[in-house]
Design a protein around this motif. Structure first.
Motif, PDB file in Angstrom:
ATOM      1  N   ASP A   1       0.830  -1.213   0.000  1.00  0.00           N
ATOM      2  CA  ASP A   1       0.000   0.000   0.000  1.00  0.00           C
ATOM      3  C   ASP A   1       0.862   1.259   0.000  1.00  0.00           C
ATOM      4  O   ASP A   1       0.467   2.290  -0.528  1.00  0.00           O
ATOM      5  CB  ASP A   1      -1.013   0.002   1.157  1.00  0.00           C
ATOM      6  CG  ASP A   1      -0.390  -0.305   2.513  1.00  0.00           C
ATOM      7  OD1 ASP A   1       0.801  -0.687   2.576  1.00  0.00           O
ATOM      8  OD2 ASP A   1      -1.099  -0.171   3.534  1.00  0.00           O
ATOM      9  N   VAL A   2       2.052   1.172   0.594  1.00  0.00           N
ATOM     10  CA  VAL A   2       2.954   2.324   0.641  1.00  0.00           C
ATOM     11  C   VAL A   2       4.338   1.883   0.158  1.00  0.00           C
ATOM     12  O   VAL A   2       4.869   0.883   0.638  1.00  0.00           O
ATOM     13  CB  VAL A   2       3.057   2.895   2.080  1.00  0.00           C
ATOM     14  CG1 VAL A   2       4.057   4.054   2.132  1.00  0.00           C
ATOM     15  CG2 VAL A   2       1.687   3.347   2.597  1.00  0.00           C
ATOM     16  N   VAL A   3       4.879   2.612  -0.818  1.00  0.00           N
ATOM     17  CA  VAL A   3       6.205   2.262  -1.342  1.00  0.00           C
ATOM     18  C   VAL A   3       7.144   3.459  -1.224  1.00  0.00           C
ATOM     19  O   VAL A   3       6.813   4.564  -1.665  1.00  0.00           O
ATOM     20  CB  VAL A   3       6.159   1.871  -2.849  1.00  0.00           C
ATOM     21  CG1 VAL A   3       7.443   1.169  -3.267  1.00  0.00           C
ATOM     22  CG2 VAL A   3       4.963   1.012  -3.162  1.00  0.00           C
ATOM     23  N   LEU A   4       8.303   3.225  -0.626  1.00  0.00           N
ATOM     24  CA  LEU A   4       9.338   4.258  -0.589  1.00  0.00           C
ATOM     25  C   LEU A   4      10.271   4.016  -1.763  1.00  0.00           C
ATOM     26  O   LEU A   4      10.855   2.929  -1.895  1.00  0.00           O
ATOM     27  CB  LEU A   4      10.114   4.177   0.735  1.00  0.00           C
ATOM     28  CG  LEU A   4      11.380   5.050   0.830  1.00  0.00           C
ATOM     29  CD1 LEU A   4      11.057   6.537   0.754  1.00  0.00           C
ATOM     30  CD2 LEU A   4      12.134   4.754   2.133  1.00  0.00           C
TER      31      LEU A   4
ATOM     32  N   ARG B   1       1.472   5.010  -8.872  1.00  0.00           N
ATOM     33  CA  ARG B   1       0.347   5.842  -8.416  1.00  0.00           C
ATOM     34  C   ARG B   1      -0.952   5.364  -9.059  1.00  0.00           C
ATOM     35  O   ARG B   1      -1.981   5.278  -8.412  1.00  0.00           O
ATOM     36  CB  ARG B   1       0.575   7.325  -8.776  1.00  0.00           C
ATOM     37  CG  ARG B   1       1.547   8.064  -7.893  1.00  0.00           C
ATOM     38  CD  ARG B   1       1.202   8.011  -6.415  1.00  0.00           C
ATOM     39  NE  ARG B   1      -0.108   8.523  -6.032  1.00  0.00           N
ATOM     40  CZ  ARG B   1      -0.419   9.791  -5.823  1.00  0.00           C
ATOM     41  NH1 ARG B   1       0.497  10.727  -5.961  1.00  0.00           N
ATOM     42  NH2 ARG B   1      -1.627  10.162  -5.452  1.00  0.00           N
ATOM     43  N   ARG B   2      -0.883   5.034 -10.354  1.00  0.00           N
ATOM     44  CA  ARG B   2      -2.090   4.552 -11.041  1.00  0.00           C
ATOM     45  C   ARG B   2      -2.583   3.248 -10.448  1.00  0.00           C
ATOM     46  O   ARG B   2      -3.760   2.926 -10.522  1.00  0.00           O
ATOM     47  CB  ARG B   2      -1.835   4.382 -12.541  1.00  0.00           C
ATOM     48  CG  ARG B   2      -1.844   5.704 -13.310  1.00  0.00           C
ATOM     49  CD  ARG B   2      -2.013   5.466 -14.798  1.00  0.00           C
ATOM     50  NE  ARG B   2      -0.890   4.734 -15.353  1.00  0.00           N
ATOM     51  CZ  ARG B   2       0.226   5.293 -15.814  1.00  0.00           C
ATOM     52  NH1 ARG B   2       0.342   6.610 -15.824  1.00  0.00           N
ATOM     53  NH2 ARG B   2       1.202   4.554 -16.290  1.00  0.00           N
ATOM     54  N   MET B   3      -1.670   2.489  -9.840  1.00  0.00           N
ATOM     55  CA  MET B   3      -2.069   1.237  -9.182  1.00  0.00           C
ATOM     56  C   MET B   3      -2.648   1.515  -7.791  1.00  0.00           C
ATOM     57  O   MET B   3      -2.988   0.587  -7.060  1.00  0.00           O
ATOM     58  CB  MET B   3      -0.860   0.304  -9.040  1.00  0.00           C
ATOM     59  CG  MET B   3      -0.399  -0.298 -10.351  1.00  0.00           C
ATOM     60  SD  MET B   3       1.204  -1.141 -10.120  1.00  0.00           S
ATOM     61  CE  MET B   3       0.648  -2.720  -9.435  1.00  0.00           C
ATOM     62  N   GLY B   4      -2.719   2.783  -7.427  1.00  0.00           N
ATOM     63  CA  GLY B   4      -3.364   3.158  -6.172  1.00  0.00           C
ATOM     64  C   GLY B   4      -2.443   3.179  -4.961  1.00  0.00           C
ATOM     65  O   GLY B   4      -2.897   3.228  -3.822  1.00  0.00           O
ATOM     66  N   LYS B   5      -1.147   3.135  -5.201  1.00  0.00           N
ATOM     67  CA  LYS B   5      -0.219   3.094  -4.074  1.00  0.00           C
ATOM     68  C   LYS B   5       0.160   4.499  -3.608  1.00  0.00           C
ATOM     69  O   LYS B   5       0.202   5.425  -4.406  1.00  0.00           O
ATOM     70  CB  LYS B   5       1.044   2.326  -4.466  1.00  0.00           C
ATOM     71  CG  LYS B   5       0.661   1.033  -5.173  1.00  0.00           C
ATOM     72  CD  LYS B   5       1.598  -0.070  -4.933  1.00  0.00           C
ATOM     73  CE  LYS B   5       1.179  -1.327  -5.670  1.00  0.00           C
ATOM     74  NZ  LYS B   5       0.131  -2.096  -5.000  1.00  0.00           N
ATOM     75  N   THR B   6       0.452   4.591  -2.320  1.00  0.00           N
ATOM     76  CA  THR B   6       1.047   5.818  -1.809  1.00  0.00           C
ATOM     77  C   THR B   6       2.531   5.725  -2.103  1.00  0.00           C
ATOM     78  O   THR B   6       3.188   4.773  -1.687  1.00  0.00           O
ATOM     79  CB  THR B   6       0.821   5.932  -0.280  1.00  0.00           C
ATOM     80  OG1 THR B   6      -0.577   6.033  -0.032  1.00  0.00           O
ATOM     81  CG2 THR B   6       1.531   7.141   0.300  1.00  0.00           C
ATOM     82  N   VAL B   7       3.048   6.682  -2.874  1.00  0.00           N
ATOM     83  CA  VAL B   7       4.453   6.632  -3.260  1.00  0.00           C
ATOM     84  C   VAL B   7       5.232   7.753  -2.563  1.00  0.00           C
ATOM     85  O   VAL B   7       4.873   8.923  -2.668  1.00  0.00           O
ATOM     86  CB  VAL B   7       4.622   6.761  -4.794  1.00  0.00           C
ATOM     87  CG1 VAL B   7       6.098   6.722  -5.184  1.00  0.00           C
ATOM     88  CG2 VAL B   7       3.858   5.656  -5.515  1.00  0.00           C
ATOM     89  N   ILE B   8       6.254   7.352  -1.834  1.00  0.00           N
ATOM     90  CA  ILE B   8       7.141   8.329  -1.185  1.00  0.00           C
ATOM     91  C   ILE B   8       8.433   8.357  -2.000  1.00  0.00           C
ATOM     92  O   ILE B   8       9.096   7.323  -2.145  1.00  0.00           O
ATOM     93  CB  ILE B   8       7.471   7.906   0.257  1.00  0.00           C
ATOM     94  CG1 ILE B   8       6.197   7.719   1.082  1.00  0.00           C
ATOM     95  CG2 ILE B   8       8.417   8.916   0.909  1.00  0.00           C
ATOM     96  CD1 ILE B   8       6.417   6.930   2.370  1.00  0.00           C
ATOM     97  N   ALA B   9       8.785   9.527  -2.536  1.00  0.00           N
ATOM     98  CA  ALA B   9      10.012   9.624  -3.328  1.00  0.00           C
ATOM     99  C   ALA B   9      11.058  10.441  -2.586  1.00  0.00           C
ATOM    100  O   ALA B   9      10.723  11.366  -1.845  1.00  0.00           O
ATOM    101  CB  ALA B   9       9.702  10.278  -4.670  1.00  0.00           C
TER     102      ALA B   9
END
Ligand code: ATP
Ligand code: MG
Length: 252
Positions: free
Chosen positions: A154-157, A170-178
């Motif tokens: 659900d959350v990817v760094l 993001r299109r897959m609905g994940k919270t992305v931390i860059a």
């Protein structure tokens, strides 16, 4: 040997390490170029963690602590520059570690895995072919993900990630931390939380924040996260750079 008195000692040590890891087959050629791009932006922010980056780091710590299935995505540059912090952060927020390469070769995957294991990682995803899945829409080797990791996260760094992949996640609905020194990159623009800072400084701070916030009530973490506005933070970064350059221009 670089003399410690050299005014750019730290930056030179980092370059040497990237070159060494490039020669070991861990960093890709394009990784060296990407680092140069990052350094240029680091000059513009003054080579320190600025307040908008601190806001993003705090929100990122909350997102990782609140996540059900957090994953830290790792590439050659990330493991070279922040390997030990990747392991420490994964332990404090209970995240899986997944190797994800833009320039994917079996050898590089294995080399990165062995660095991570030598630093203490117990599990390294993204290596075993048996669990390979793909991100829909993305072409090429970049679309590969681990069915136990990023696919169901659900959350990817994503420290130092490419724009296409960030957008796809993001299109897959994940919270992305860059983590990206370039506030104008597509990655920075597409991420849910963008830490505009050098990975070398940002990872220890992210670890500290996560350690501090770990014992906070869920509600408090949620409220920090809800009040976070990534577009506003990116604007603050650009204003910070603009004002800093203006002041420098006026005083020279
Ligand atoms: P995008 O694909 O997001 O538009 P890009 O193609 O310029 O950006 P990539 O090679 O895809 O860049 O991603 C690498 C990013 O990592 C660059 O934006 C660069 O500024 C950033 N970067 C490089 N070194 C560091 C570092 N040490 N710390 C933080 N960011 C870095
Ligand atoms: Mg790119």
């Amino acid at each position: 040997m670089i003399p410690k008195t050299h005014p750019r000692y730290h930056s030179l040590v980092i370059r040497e390490k990237l070159i060494e890891y490039f020669e070991k087959g861990i960093v890709a050629k394009a990784g060296l170029i990407a680092h140069g791009r990052g350094e240029a932006f680091d000059y513009l922010i003054g080579e320190e963690t600025i307040e908008p980056a601190m806001k993003a780091i705090r929100a990122a710590a909350c997102a990782l602590l609140l996540a059900k299935r957090p994953v830290i995505s790792v590439n050659g540059n990330a493991v070279t520059l922040a390997g030990e912090w990747i392991i420490k952060l994964s332990e404090v927020v209970n995240a899986k570690i997944e190797v994800n390469l833009f320039y994917r070769t079996r050898e590089r995957l294995k080399s990165i895995e062995s660095v991570l294991r030598s630093l203490g990682a117990k599990e390294v995803l993204g290596i075993d072919e048996e669990y390979q899945a793909t991100i829909p829409e993305l072409m090429s080797e970049r679309r590969r993900v681990d069915s136990r990791g990023i696919l169901i996260s659900d959350v990817v760094l994503v420290p130092l990630e490419d724009g296409d992949r960030t957008e796809a996640l993001r299109r897959m609905g994940k919270t992305v931390i860059a983590i990206d020194l370039n506030p104008l990159s597509r990655t920075a623009r597409a991420a849910s939380i963008t830490i505009v800072d050098n990975i070398v400084r940002a990872m220890p701070k992210l670890f500290d924040e996560a350690s501090k916030l770990k014992s906070s009530p869920r509600d408090e973490l949620l409220s920090i996260l809800r009040s976070y506005d990534n577009n506003a933070v990116l604007s603050e970064v650009l204003n910070y750079i603009a004002n800093r350059l203006k002041r420098m221009a006026e005083s020279s």
